[in-house]
Design a protein around this motif. Structure first.
Motif, PDB file in Angstrom:
ATOM      1  N   GLU A  69       0.845  -1.196   0.000  1.00 24.65           N
ATOM      2  CA  GLU A  69       0.000   0.000   0.000  1.00 24.65           C
ATOM      3  C   GLU A  69       0.879   1.245   0.000  1.00 24.65           C
ATOM      4  O   GLU A  69       1.989   1.198   0.522  1.00 24.65           O
ATOM      5  N   PRO A  70       0.398   2.335  -0.603  1.00 21.46           N
ATOM      6  CA  PRO A  70      -0.927   2.493  -1.203  1.00 21.46           C
ATOM      7  C   PRO A  70      -0.998   2.004  -2.647  1.00 21.46           C
ATOM      8  O   PRO A  70      -2.057   2.007  -3.260  1.00 21.46           O
ATOM      9  N   HIS A  71       0.129   1.539  -3.191  1.00 17.68           N
ATOM     10  CA  HIS A  71       0.196   1.176  -4.612  1.00 17.68           C
ATOM     11  C   HIS A  71      -0.719   0.010  -4.966  1.00 17.68           C
ATOM     12  O   HIS A  71      -1.352   0.004  -6.022  1.00 17.68           O
ATOM     13  N   SER A 111      -3.623  -1.127  -3.664  1.00 15.63           N
ATOM     14  CA  SER A 111      -5.047  -0.776  -3.778  1.00 15.63           C
ATOM     15  C   SER A 111      -5.309   0.124  -4.974  1.00 15.63           C
ATOM     16  O   SER A 111      -6.310  -0.039  -5.674  1.00 15.63           O
TER      17      SER A 111
END
Length: 194
Positions: A14-16, A18
């Motif tokens: 995360e955040p990649h 999601s």
């Protein structure tokens, strides 16, 4: 006892993770909600569930021989027309991923198998959808960038509902491991001292 479908992959944190999963869903890929964002080390493979302890032991050994490395994603690519896939490219960490997947699938191990296509580490963002939607995915993520220190990988199982769930994580053995054939050297992943 029965057959289960497993996979081994490096999770995109995360955040990649999601963000890319939401993008994939937005392009109309119906599988997006059931597949955590990842770089594959072992594609979906059917095994007898009684083999899981031996597989976990094997993956523990593979992880113990590994060490953290920089993973960087940048821009898009596609396997079309050979396969209906658009992906975000792995531009740093590809050699380490290639080495890891060879260890996972090693002929002496419990999940030895051949691949249908040559191994190419990537993060799928569209699969099996319309050409127009694939073109949109290719264009909209063409300037996408992300990076993180990769410290391990995980074993997943696909449920009867098609959703992939993490069974166990495997952390790399340490920051310094003697170089092995095909593995990146320390200078590949370590910043120089200043």
């Amino acid at each position: 006892m029965g057959t289960v479908t497993i996979g081994v992959s490096i999770a995109v944190p995360e955040p990649h993770g999601s963000l890319l999963q939401e993008q994939r869903a937005g392009f109309g890929d119906p599988a997006a909600s059931g597949i955590p964002t990842h770089v594959t080390l072992l594609p979906p493979t059917d095994v007898d569930d009684s083999e899981l302890p031996a597989i976990e032991e094997h993956l523990t050994d593979v992880a113990a021989a590994g060490r953290p490395f920089l993973m960087r994603l940048s821009g898009t690519g596609t396997f079309r027309p050979l396969s209906p896939v658009v992906f975000v490219q792995v531009v740093d960490g590809a050699e380490a991923c290639t080495w890891l997947q060879k260890q996972v699938r090693d002929a002496s191990g419990p999940v030895a198998r051949e691949l249908a296509f040559p191994y190419h580490p990537h993060v799928t963002v569209a699969h099996g959808i319309s050409d127009e939607a694939m073109d949109r995915a290719y264009e909209e993520l063409s300037e996408y960038e992300a990076e993180w220190p990769c410290t391990g990988f995980a074993l997943y199982e696909q449920g009867a509902d098609g959703v992939w769930r993490k069974l166990r994580e495997f952390a790399f053995g340490g920051a310094v491991v003697p170089p092995q054939a095909g593995a990146p050297t320390e200078s590949d992943t370590t910043l120089p001292m200043r």
